[in-house]
Design a protein around this motif. Sequence first.
Motif, short mmCIF file in Angstrom:
data_model
loop_
_atom_site.label_atom_id
_atom_site.label_comp_id
_atom_site.label_asym_id
_atom_site.label_seq_id
_atom_site.Cartn_x
_atom_site.Cartn_y
_atom_site.Cartn_z
N LYS A 45 0.82 -1.22 0.00
CA LYS A 45 0.00 0.00 0.00
C LYS A 45 0.84 1.26 0.00
CE LYS A 45 -3.89 -2.24 2.36
NZ LYS A 45 -4.68 -2.30 1.11
N SER A 46 2.16 1.10 -0.03
CA SER A 46 3.05 2.24 -0.09
C SER A 46 3.24 2.66 -1.55
CB SER A 46 4.40 1.88 0.53
OG SER A 46 5.04 0.88 -0.25
N PRO A 47 3.78 3.85 -1.81
CA PRO A 47 3.95 4.28 -3.20
C PRO A 47 4.80 3.31 -4.01
CG PRO A 47 4.19 6.14 -1.71
CD PRO A 47 4.13 4.91 -0.85
N GLY A 55 7.41 -13.84 -16.67
CA GLY A 55 6.70 -15.07 -16.98
C GLY A 55 5.27 -14.99 -16.50
N GLU A 56 4.86 -15.91 -15.65
CA GLU A 56 3.52 -15.91 -15.07
C GLU A 56 3.42 -14.96 -13.87
OE1 GLU A 56 0.87 -18.13 -16.25
OE2 GLU A 56 2.30 -18.04 -17.91
N ARG A 57 4.54 -14.49 -13.41
CA ARG A 57 4.59 -13.67 -12.20
C ARG A 57 4.51 -12.18 -12.55
NH1 ARG A 57 9.24 -15.15 -7.98
NH2 ARG A 57 7.63 -16.70 -7.48
N VAL A 58 3.96 -11.38 -11.61
CA VAL A 58 3.95 -9.93 -11.72
C VAL A 58 4.87 -9.36 -10.64
CG1 VAL A 58 2.58 -7.82 -11.65
CG2 VAL A 58 1.62 -9.89 -12.67
N VAL A 59 5.72 -8.41 -11.01
CA VAL A 59 6.67 -7.81 -10.08
C VAL A 59 6.47 -6.30 -10.07
CG1 VAL A 59 9.11 -7.51 -9.49
CG2 VAL A 59 8.34 -9.64 -10.56
N VAL A 60 6.41 -5.70 -8.88
CA VAL A 60 6.28 -4.25 -8.75
C VAL A 60 7.41 -3.72 -7.87
CG1 VAL A 60 3.79 -4.24 -9.07
CG2 VAL A 60 4.71 -4.40 -6.77
N VAL A 61 7.83 -2.47 -8.14
CA VAL A 61 8.90 -1.85 -7.37
C VAL A 61 8.47 -0.46 -6.95
CG1 VAL A 61 10.60 -3.14 -8.71
CG2 VAL A 61 10.07 -0.78 -9.35
N GLY A 62 9.09 0.05 -5.87
CA GLY A 62 8.71 1.39 -5.43
C GLY A 62 9.54 1.94 -4.30
N GLN A 63 8.88 2.68 -3.43
CA GLN A 63 9.53 3.45 -2.38
C GLN A 63 10.28 2.57 -1.39
OE1 GLN A 63 7.17 5.87 0.60
NE2 GLN A 63 7.72 7.50 -0.82
N ARG A 64 11.38 3.12 -0.87
CA ARG A 64 12.20 2.49 0.19
C ARG A 64 12.72 1.11 -0.21
NH1 ARG A 64 7.68 4.46 3.04
NH2 ARG A 64 8.09 6.38 4.20
N GLY A 65 12.93 0.90 -1.49
CA GLY A 65 13.46 -0.39 -1.94
C GLY A 65 12.46 -1.51 -1.94
N HIS A 66 11.18 -1.19 -1.80
CA HIS A 66 10.17 -2.24 -1.78
C HIS A 66 10.01 -2.88 -3.16
CE1 HIS A 66 8.07 -0.28 1.93
NE2 HIS A 66 9.09 -1.04 2.26
N PRO A 83 18.62 -5.54 -1.33
CA PRO A 83 19.77 -5.09 -0.54
C PRO A 83 19.86 -3.58 -0.32
CG PRO A 83 20.46 -5.50 -2.78
CD PRO A 83 19.01 -5.89 -2.70
N VAL A 84 18.91 -2.80 -0.85
CA VAL A 84 18.96 -1.34 -0.71
C VAL A 84 17.61 -0.82 -0.25
CG1 VAL A 84 20.70 -1.13 -2.53
CG2 VAL A 84 18.27 -0.85 -3.10
N SER A 85 17.62 0.40 0.29
CA SER A 85 16.38 1.08 0.69
C SER A 85 16.12 2.31 -0.17
CB SER A 85 16.45 1.48 2.16
OG SER A 85 16.54 0.35 2.99
N GLY A 103 16.59 2.89 -9.83
CA GLY A 103 15.95 3.89 -9.00
C GLY A 103 16.86 5.03 -8.61
N ASN A 104 16.52 5.67 -7.51
CA ASN A 104 17.27 6.82 -7.02
C ASN A 104 18.71 6.43 -6.67
OD1 ASN A 104 14.89 8.18 -7.32
ND2 ASN A 104 14.66 8.73 -5.17
N ASP A 105 19.56 7.44 -6.60
CA ASP A 105 20.97 7.24 -6.26
C ASP A 105 21.68 6.35 -7.27
OD1 ASP A 105 20.76 8.74 -3.79
OD2 ASP A 105 19.65 7.03 -3.01
N GLY A 106 21.15 6.31 -8.51
CA GLY A 106 21.81 5.56 -9.57
C GLY A 106 21.87 4.07 -9.36
N VAL A 107 20.95 3.51 -8.58
CA VAL A 107 21.03 2.10 -8.24
C VAL A 107 20.49 1.22 -9.37
CG1 VAL A 107 18.77 1.99 -7.09
CG2 VAL A 107 20.60 0.40 -6.42
N VAL A 108 21.20 0.10 -9.62
CA VAL A 108 20.77 -0.93 -10.55
C VAL A 108 20.79 -2.26 -9.81
CG1 VAL A 108 21.20 -2.11 -12.73
CG2 VAL A 108 21.75 0.32 -12.51
N LEU A 109 19.65 -2.94 -9.79
CA LEU A 109 19.51 -4.23 -9.13
C LEU A 109 19.25 -5.32 -10.17
CD1 LEU A 109 17.11 -3.22 -6.21
CD2 LEU A 109 19.61 -3.29 -6.16
N HIS A 110 19.66 -6.55 -9.84
CA HIS A 110 19.45 -7.68 -10.74
C HIS A 110 18.85 -8.85 -9.96
CE1 HIS A 110 21.00 -11.52 -12.64
NE2 HIS A 110 20.18 -11.03 -13.55
#
Length: 363
Positions: A45-47, A55-66, A83-85, A103-110
Amino acid sequence: MCSYKNNIVQLTLGVVLCLLQGAAQAADYVDVLDLPAKVSALAGKSPLSGVARAGERVVVVGQRGHILFSDDSGKQWQQAVVPVSADLTAVSFPTATQGWAVGNDGVVLHSSDAGATWAKQLDGRQIGDLLIKHYSALATAEPDNETWPNLVAEGQRLVEQGADKPLLDVWFANDKLGYVVGVFNLILRTEDGGQTWTPFQDRTDNPQGFHLNAIASTGDALYIAGEQGLLLKWDESAQRFTVLETPYQGSFFGVLGKPGEVLVYGLRGNVLRSTDGGQSWTALDTGLHVSITSGLVDASGKYRLFTQGGQMLVSQGSGEQLHLVRKPAPTPIAGATQSAAGALVVAGSRGVQALSVDPDLEP
């Protein structure tokens, strides 16, 4: 006199205690790039801003590294290990298991397990050094080319300013080739799945350094949408993103399309359509004056555009006409996708929700 001395002593002790407290707080500080995202029952429920299918899965990303994922079309969600917030802005899954988020601070996650766990590949503390190393080598090879010292200086500014430059979007063609884009013409390319990154500032026709808001493929072309009417298209022969002239000078927030057709959308309800690879454009009548912030091409080939006001525009097939169908969410929508079961999964300032599609209400 004693009273005066006592006041001085108390004042001195107060200053010392404040300094000690400040030092303790400083010692406890952990950069969001080093602080794992906290597990929260309210994460859904956060931004949230970026949505993608894995694939069959749905992935969402957002605030505070969620980062959250759902295996039942958005009915239930699990929180991923991140590993990041830092606030995250976008996510891309070119395969069912391999995905990237930025996201912010130039972060790239894999992620290599369909978004359940993530590892950091890059952040803003490294990007400036990348630019310096890359463009210094080119400056040495071509000492008469004034472009390279300017880009070296840009890298030095990034180092001096710290990790404060957001990446706004990510796109991968497959599990090796991909791009990340962001503010002030920040663009990097990888050809090895994010193990190494090459700065591409010299490969974009963006001399004013406008923000790069979105990158997307239409199936036969790759586009970048930016601020102040900036629209770029990858030119394979020139090996660079070349500028396309458009009739709108406001910011674009996204691109979507199919082979032979592309839509670009942005501020104040503006949508432009091209059927000749971006050589000419037609402005579509959306009937809206609110910004269009996300979109998708659904399983039936319809375009679906979502606004900052929560509205949804739908096409009949091609993008020649868009119709306002309903207001699906009482909140701004920042990202959207369609689940394998056909539900529309949208994310915004109040989190993520799944919307059923009612054919009787659509053109």
